[in-house]
Design a protein around this motif. Sequence first.
Motif, PDB file in Angstrom:
ATOM      1  N   VAL A 126       4.989   1.222 -12.317  1.00 19.85           N
ATOM      2  CA  VAL A 126       6.071   0.312 -12.683  1.00 19.85           C
ATOM      3  C   VAL A 126       7.257   1.137 -13.144  1.00 19.85           C
ATOM      4  O   VAL A 126       7.097   2.034 -13.976  1.00 19.85           O
ATOM      5  CB  VAL A 126       5.658  -0.621 -13.847  1.00 19.85           C
ATOM      6  N   TYR A 127       8.400   0.838 -12.571  1.00 21.34           N
ATOM      7  CA  TYR A 127       9.642   1.431 -13.032  1.00 21.34           C
ATOM      8  C   TYR A 127       9.566   2.957 -12.924  1.00 21.34           C
ATOM      9  O   TYR A 127       9.540   3.489 -11.842  1.00 21.34           O
ATOM     10  CB  TYR A 127       9.887   0.961 -14.471  1.00 21.34           C
ATOM     11  N   ASP A 128       9.418   3.642 -14.047  1.00 20.09           N
ATOM     12  CA  ASP A 128       9.465   5.106 -14.037  1.00 20.09           C
ATOM     13  C   ASP A 128       8.139   5.706 -14.485  1.00 20.09           C
ATOM     14  O   ASP A 128       8.118   6.759 -15.100  1.00 20.09           O
ATOM     15  CB  ASP A 128      10.593   5.592 -14.957  1.00 20.09           C
ATOM     16  N   ARG A 129       7.030   5.020 -14.194  1.00 15.75           N
ATOM     17  CA  ARG A 129       5.773   5.492 -14.770  1.00 15.75           C
ATOM     18  C   ARG A 129       4.555   5.178 -13.904  1.00 15.75           C
ATOM     19  O   ARG A 129       4.549   4.202 -13.157  1.00 15.75           O
ATOM     20  CB  ARG A 129       5.580   4.838 -16.130  1.00 15.75           C
ATOM     21  N   ILE A 130       3.550   6.020 -14.025  1.00 11.84           N
ATOM     22  CA  ILE A 130       2.233   5.746 -13.461  1.00 11.84           C
ATOM     23  C   ILE A 130       1.306   5.515 -14.654  1.00 11.84           C
ATOM     24  O   ILE A 130       1.340   6.290 -15.616  1.00 11.84           O
ATOM     25  CB  ILE A 130       1.691   6.946 -12.661  1.00 11.84           C
ATOM     26  N   TYR A 133       1.812   8.947 -16.707  1.00 10.73           N
ATOM     27  CA  TYR A 133       2.592  10.013 -16.086  1.00 10.73           C
ATOM     28  C   TYR A 133       4.008   9.496 -15.881  1.00 10.73           C
ATOM     29  O   TYR A 133       4.213   8.464 -15.247  1.00 10.73           O
ATOM     30  CB  TYR A 133       1.960  10.400 -14.738  1.00 10.73           C
ATOM     31  N   ALA A 134       4.956  10.212 -16.417  1.00 10.56           N
ATOM     32  CA  ALA A 134       6.361   9.795 -16.253  1.00 10.56           C
ATOM     33  C   ALA A 134       6.885  10.310 -14.921  1.00 10.56           C
ATOM     34  O   ALA A 134       6.669  11.473 -14.574  1.00 10.56           O
ATOM     35  CB  ALA A 134       7.201  10.335 -17.405  1.00 10.56           C
ATOM     36  N   LEU A 135       7.545   9.449 -14.163  1.00  8.60           N
ATOM     37  CA  LEU A 135       8.118   9.841 -12.876  1.00  8.60           C
ATOM     38  C   LEU A 135       9.585  10.230 -13.081  1.00  8.60           C
ATOM     39  O   LEU A 135      10.277   9.618 -13.903  1.00  8.60           O
ATOM     40  CB  LEU A 135       8.048   8.668 -11.890  1.00  8.60           C
ATOM     41  N   PRO A 136      10.051  11.212 -12.319  1.00  6.06           N
ATOM     42  CA  PRO A 136      11.483  11.536 -12.423  1.00  6.06           C
ATOM     43  C   PRO A 136      12.300  10.340 -11.944  1.00  6.06           C
ATOM     44  O   PRO A 136      11.997   9.761 -10.903  1.00  6.06           O
ATOM     45  CB  PRO A 136      11.650  12.740 -11.478  1.00  6.06           C
ATOM     46  N   PHE A 137      13.289   9.945 -12.689  1.00  6.14           N
ATOM     47  CA  PHE A 137      13.960   8.680 -12.385  1.00  6.14           C
ATOM     48  C   PHE A 137      15.406   8.706 -12.851  1.00  6.14           C
ATOM     49  O   PHE A 137      15.695   9.089 -13.970  1.00  6.14           O
ATOM     50  CB  PHE A 137      13.214   7.548 -13.111  1.00  6.14           C
TER      51      PHE A 137
END
Length: 803
Positions: free
Chosen positions: A554-558, A624-628
């Motif tokens: 969701v959004y910027d995260r796993i 896990y934070a995604l680059p966003f």
Amino acid sequence: MSESIDARKSLSRRSFLRAAGFTAGALGVFGAAGMLSADGWLEPADAQAAVDEHTAATYHQAHCEGNCSLKCTVRDGRMCLIQPSEWDNPKDRTVCLKGLAEIEHVYSSERIQSPLKLVGERGSGEFVPITWDEAWMEIADRLGSLREKYGDDCVLYQSTSENDSTGLLPSIMHMQIGLYGGIDYNYPNGIDPAFGYPFALYNASPETLTATRTLINFGANPYESDLTRAGYLNAAKDAGCELITIDPHFSTTAGKSDHWISINPGTDPALLLGMATAILDNGWQDESFMAANTSFPFLVNASDGTVVRDPVDPAKLVGLTEAEAALITGKPYIWDTVSNSAQLFDAAGVMPALEGTFVSNGSKVTTVYSLVKENAKKHTTSWAAGITGIDESAIVGLADKYANQKPAVLMVGYGSADKYTNGDIAGHAMTVLAAMTGNIGVEGGTIGAFSNNYVIGPATLGTWPLPEDAAPSPSTMDIYEMPYNENNVHAIVSFGDISNRVANYNVMTEWYKKLDFILTVDPFYSPSIPYADIVLPACTRFENSEEIGGVKVVYDRIMLRQKVIEPLFESKTDFEIERGIAACFGLEDLLPESAEEYARVRFETGEGFDGIAFDDVIDNDGIYALPFEPFIAFTDQIYATPSGKFDPYYETLLTYGQALPTYEAPGEVYDGNPLADKYPLKFCQPRTRFRLHTQFSDAEWIRQFLDDYIELNPVDMANRGLTHGDTVEVFNDRGSFRCPVHANESVRPGCTRMFEGSWPKYLKAGHYQTVTNDRFAERGYVNWYGTMIPYNDTLIEIKKAGE
Ligand code: SF4
């Protein structure tokens, strides 16, 4: 099989402790009293060094738009502490009262402990516990014979945000899933066609609101119901944004706003149309923006309102269905001021006239913008003041801020005007305002909901491969229309409580009683349960039989759903139940063997996970934070409409007189409705921070702060001789219920407010949805998201119970 029982009464404290796996030793550590109170097991983790303790993370609910990842501490097999997971970005460290209350709620006395079989009348709640094997046999037998008799599409599948199933079951069993699925999308019905895209939802990152100078909030109440969005609004305010809330009642969000404007319920379209007129009256419109980026210069036949278009090349229609062909339209024409003739809108060198009336090929034509101006004559600011109950000067002031204190945002939520028959007109009117002022496609200027649930992130999960013919059976309507229309539905399979998805509840429950079979899967004894023939006890998101129960992006995260605790009682995960139902029909091999396999395949077939392995997410504590990078759609001013222009002219609604937004009163709560002589009060059911629709209604830690009552302005209380705390009967021709009444000056006189999601067992009598309006707007059938239930478009009366 044991004797017939009321399943709720069967949930004795003793059986609860036994089924939860608590031992005398464990009780000895914490004390029996400590199991049901906050003493002992809520002490700091280092207070009891000898105990077995670990942490695990799971994602929480989705429909609050929170999607929080929760770090859960488990002590001696019991969840005892919930905290936000530790992300690098502090904005993602979120948890609310509902999340914290899970420490108690997961162990609620409302948990269903074993499979149940109805032995009384539907609705009676007379069940006997059965084994899982008996449950599977009942399902195979009863659903099997119905499928044989009526076909696969005789089963309607429903799911709610509480469940965490794969959603593959209706495809492999060819069930119907309903036509629309949405009950509060009336604003998007009006907004999204102008963008050619689900813009109202997938609009812009909420971070971009820090560039917004004026934010007009139409009835959304994120400081109550969407707490993670509230953080972004705080940031916008800190950056200098002026926040204005339009709401009949003084909501929590109104209290956090710079201005609150109370509006007559169901009249939002009139306010928006009055604002549009004020902009034109004062010359605040941005004509160069309209000419360059919108459909306002397009030519329209004066005789019938159709857009003047190039004929469609027949070659483009080959192989298309009638519905698909209807979506192919020819290019529109504009009036070129250079050649003084009608030309294709994208012809080289043309200079479109924004307004005027012309003759082309012997026919009178005009422009969309000319029609917008004509339309404004019907919606004067003084007219809008009369309809909305808002001072004309305030309407003009709002228009001034929106047009001149830019960039500006029109914000919506899920609810408010969505729950009136004319909510789509309000959304449509927003698109006209945005087109007139250029508040679209610019940072800080747009229309939308700004919930992070719906922002497009940098990665998406893949799917589980299914056979080509695996697909739900086509539906022609949604569940809330089924009692009134012919259909082939004879059975319902529901993952979660669907009692809040319907209005006029007495009609719905009569329909339920006529169905041949209802299977409900739920962790809790929710209001739908008494109507089920078979009830299967589901795990909450904290319980798992596997170490990994799911993955979510969701959004910027796993986020992973890790095992926090073992399944309580005899509950099974939604995944195990799906496989069990599939196995009843020999279809289980079409599903993954385990929830972890499903999660891994979705991750591995997804997009945007370059450089990240599934095990990295596990090793990183399940998050896990995604680059966003925050984004806003359509900054290039090329829209997803057929012309590429922002297009608020809806030809599909010509037959309804709504090609441009034209005011229609709400279905029931309009001033002057003769029904108001009998039922003078307007019933509104907003959301609250204490519940998520009907979820958490039984959470004891929350119930100590929220009872189930209806609120009335003290003036209306006095007129009825009511005192705060009286038990009242709320009624109209559709139904009635009883609950306490509370006096609250925040409620607009002539209106009532009752937070949605009450379980009937917490009311004095009845169900609050028995009074709600089920009359749909006909044009809903051609709107993008279909007909919407006008819950708030409801007139009622209140009297002291027993009088
Ligand atoms: S209910 Fe609360 S804790 Fe749970 S996801 Fe929503 S905001 Fe987060």
